[in-house]
Design a protein around this motif. Structure first.
Motif, PDB file in Angstrom:
ATOM      1  N   ASP A  13       0.831  -1.204   0.000  1.00  0.00           N
ATOM      2  CA  ASP A  13       0.000   0.000   0.000  1.00  0.00           C
ATOM      3  C   ASP A  13       0.868   1.257   0.000  1.00  0.00           C
ATOM      4  O   ASP A  13       0.589   2.229  -0.707  1.00  0.00           O
ATOM      5  CB  ASP A  13      -0.933   0.026   1.207  1.00  0.00           C
ATOM      6  CG  ASP A  13      -1.972  -1.076   1.175  1.00  0.00           C
ATOM      7  OD1 ASP A  13      -2.398  -1.463   0.067  1.00  0.00           O
ATOM      8  OD2 ASP A  13      -2.360  -1.547   2.253  1.00  0.00           O
ATOM      9  N   LEU A  14       1.939   1.251   0.787  1.00  0.00           N
ATOM     10  CA  LEU A  14       2.849   2.395   0.832  1.00  0.00           C
ATOM     11  C   LEU A  14       3.503   2.614  -0.524  1.00  0.00           C
ATOM     12  O   LEU A  14       3.561   3.739  -1.023  1.00  0.00           O
ATOM     13  CB  LEU A  14       3.917   2.193   1.907  1.00  0.00           C
ATOM     14  CG  LEU A  14       5.025   3.243   1.937  1.00  0.00           C
ATOM     15  CD1 LEU A  14       4.454   4.635   2.233  1.00  0.00           C
ATOM     16  CD2 LEU A  14       6.097   2.862   2.945  1.00  0.00           C
ATOM     17  N   LEU A  15       3.982   1.551  -1.140  1.00  0.00           N
ATOM     18  CA  LEU A  15       4.629   1.685  -2.450  1.00  0.00           C
ATOM     19  C   LEU A  15       3.662   2.225  -3.494  1.00  0.00           C
ATOM     20  O   LEU A  15       4.020   3.105  -4.292  1.00  0.00           O
ATOM     21  CB  LEU A  15       5.206   0.342  -2.904  1.00  0.00           C
ATOM     22  CG  LEU A  15       6.396  -0.159  -2.112  1.00  0.00           C
ATOM     23  CD1 LEU A  15       6.804  -1.548  -2.602  1.00  0.00           C
ATOM     24  CD2 LEU A  15       7.563   0.802  -2.209  1.00  0.00           C
ATOM     25  N   MET A  16       2.439   1.736  -3.499  1.00  0.00           N
ATOM     26  CA  MET A  16       1.445   2.221  -4.453  1.00  0.00           C
ATOM     27  C   MET A  16       1.135   3.697  -4.205  1.00  0.00           C
ATOM     28  O   MET A  16       1.027   4.486  -5.146  1.00  0.00           O
ATOM     29  CB  MET A  16       0.170   1.391  -4.364  1.00  0.00           C
ATOM     30  CG  MET A  16      -0.870   1.785  -5.387  1.00  0.00           C
ATOM     31  SD  MET A  16      -0.315   1.627  -7.100  1.00  0.00           S
ATOM     32  CE  MET A  16      -0.198  -0.132  -7.249  1.00  0.00           C
ATOM     33  N   PHE A  17       1.008   4.071  -2.946  1.00  0.00           N
ATOM     34  CA  PHE A  17       0.749   5.470  -2.621  1.00  0.00           C
ATOM     35  C   PHE A  17       1.890   6.359  -3.093  1.00  0.00           C
ATOM     36  O   PHE A  17       1.668   7.414  -3.695  1.00  0.00           O
ATOM     37  CB  PHE A  17       0.531   5.635  -1.111  1.00  0.00           C
ATOM     38  CG  PHE A  17       0.356   7.060  -0.691  1.00  0.00           C
ATOM     39  CD1 PHE A  17      -0.819   7.736  -0.976  1.00  0.00           C
ATOM     40  CD2 PHE A  17       1.365   7.728  -0.022  1.00  0.00           C
ATOM     41  CE1 PHE A  17      -0.983   9.064  -0.603  1.00  0.00           C
ATOM     42  CE2 PHE A  17       1.213   9.045   0.352  1.00  0.00           C
ATOM     43  CZ  PHE A  17       0.035   9.713   0.064  1.00  0.00           C
ATOM     44  N   LEU A  18       3.135   5.958  -2.837  1.00  0.00           N
ATOM     45  CA  LEU A  18       4.280   6.768  -3.237  1.00  0.00           C
ATOM     46  C   LEU A  18       4.398   6.887  -4.755  1.00  0.00           C
ATOM     47  O   LEU A  18       4.841   7.912  -5.270  1.00  0.00           O
ATOM     48  CB  LEU A  18       5.573   6.201  -2.648  1.00  0.00           C
ATOM     49  CG  LEU A  18       5.704   6.335  -1.127  1.00  0.00           C
ATOM     50  CD1 LEU A  18       6.932   5.592  -0.649  1.00  0.00           C
ATOM     51  CD2 LEU A  18       5.733   7.788  -0.711  1.00  0.00           C
ATOM     52  N   LYS A  19       3.993   5.851  -5.474  1.00  0.00           N
ATOM     53  CA  LYS A  19       4.047   5.892  -6.937  1.00  0.00           C
ATOM     54  C   LYS A  19       2.986   6.811  -7.533  1.00  0.00           C
ATOM     55  O   LYS A  19       3.149   7.301  -8.640  1.00  0.00           O
ATOM     56  CB  LYS A  19       3.861   4.491  -7.519  1.00  0.00           C
ATOM     57  CG  LYS A  19       5.045   3.590  -7.337  1.00  0.00           C
ATOM     58  CD  LYS A  19       4.771   2.236  -7.956  1.00  0.00           C
ATOM     59  CE  LYS A  19       5.924   1.294  -7.735  1.00  0.00           C
ATOM     60  NZ  LYS A  19       5.673  -0.026  -8.322  1.00  0.00           N
ATOM     61  N   THR A  20       1.901   7.040  -6.796  1.00  0.00           N
ATOM     62  CA  THR A  20       0.768   7.762  -7.370  1.00  0.00           C
ATOM     63  C   THR A  20       0.539   9.149  -6.787  1.00  0.00           C
ATOM     64  O   THR A  20      -0.399   9.823  -7.177  1.00  0.00           O
ATOM     65  CB  THR A  20      -0.532   6.948  -7.206  1.00  0.00           C
ATOM     66  OG1 THR A  20      -0.757   6.711  -5.810  1.00  0.00           O
ATOM     67  CG2 THR A  20      -0.450   5.631  -7.944  1.00  0.00           C
ATOM     68  N   THR A  21       1.404   9.597  -5.869  1.00  0.00           N
ATOM     69  CA  THR A  21       1.185  10.912  -5.270  1.00  0.00           C
ATOM     70  C   THR A  21       2.290  11.884  -5.647  1.00  0.00           C
ATOM     71  O   THR A  21       3.432  11.481  -5.884  1.00  0.00           O
ATOM     72  CB  THR A  21       1.078  10.827  -3.731  1.00  0.00           C
ATOM     73  OG1 THR A  21       0.669  12.099  -3.233  1.00  0.00           O
ATOM     74  CG2 THR A  21       2.394  10.447  -3.089  1.00  0.00           C
ATOM     75  N   ASN A  22       1.928  13.147  -5.702  1.00  0.00           N
ATOM     76  CA  ASN A  22       2.902  14.223  -5.894  1.00  0.00           C
ATOM     77  C   ASN A  22       3.063  15.029  -4.615  1.00  0.00           C
ATOM     78  O   ASN A  22       3.821  15.993  -4.581  1.00  0.00           O
ATOM     79  CB  ASN A  22       2.447  15.152  -7.022  1.00  0.00           C
ATOM     80  CG  ASN A  22       2.495  14.458  -8.362  1.00  0.00           C
ATOM     81  OD1 ASN A  22       3.361  13.634  -8.604  1.00  0.00           O
ATOM     82  ND2 ASN A  22       1.559  14.784  -9.217  1.00  0.00           N
ATOM     83  N   LYS A  23       2.345  14.631  -3.576  1.00  0.00           N
ATOM     84  CA  LYS A  23       2.387  15.357  -2.316  1.00  0.00           C
ATOM     85  C   LYS A  23       3.606  14.954  -1.495  1.00  0.00           C
ATOM     86  O   LYS A  23       4.135  13.859  -1.638  1.00  0.00           O
ATOM     87  CB  LYS A  23       1.125  15.078  -1.501  1.00  0.00           C
ATOM     88  CG  LYS A  23      -0.125  15.593  -2.156  1.00  0.00           C
ATOM     89  CD  LYS A  23      -1.322  15.343  -1.294  1.00  0.00           C
ATOM     90  CE  LYS A  23      -2.552  15.923  -1.977  1.00  0.00           C
ATOM     91  NZ  LYS A  23      -3.718  15.860  -1.120  1.00  0.00           N
ATOM     92  N   ASN A  24       4.032  15.874  -0.620  1.00  0.00           N
ATOM     93  CA  ASN A  24       5.104  15.560   0.311  1.00  0.00           C
ATOM     94  C   ASN A  24       4.587  14.593   1.371  1.00  0.00           C
ATOM     95  O   ASN A  24       3.430  14.664   1.767  1.00  0.00           O
ATOM     96  CB  ASN A  24       5.613  16.831   0.982  1.00  0.00           C
ATOM     97  CG  ASN A  24       6.262  17.764  -0.013  1.00  0.00           C
ATOM     98  OD1 ASN A  24       6.814  17.317  -1.016  1.00  0.00           O
ATOM     99  ND2 ASN A  24       6.209  19.041   0.255  1.00  0.00           N
TER     100      ASN A  24
END
Length: 66
Positions: A13-24
């Motif tokens: 879930d963390l990896l998917m979130f990091l791949k799809t966000t531009n937020k800090n």
């Protein structure tokens, strides 16, 4: 706690979130083992995911920031 988003999940879930966000991102873990037992792996992971600006580790009596 109700106002926080993305507070639970697993590594995928963390990896998917990091791949799809531009937020800090401020990554919070319960202990250092929550990241890795190999420091160079943590360095590589943070270097690859530039949106991680801070890592906070809950050490029980206080929070350590890196």
């Amino acid at each position: 706690m109700d106002q926080l988003r993305f507070v639970s999940g697993d590594w995928q879930d963390l990896l998917m979130f990091l791949k799809t966000t531009n937020k800090n991102v401020r990554l919070v873990v319960l202990d250092y083992r929550g990241l890795s037992t190999v420091p160079r792996d943590v360095f590589w992971f943070v270097k690859k995911h530039k949106q991680i600006l801070e890592i906070c580790v809950d050490e029980g009596h206080h929070i350590a920031k890196s």
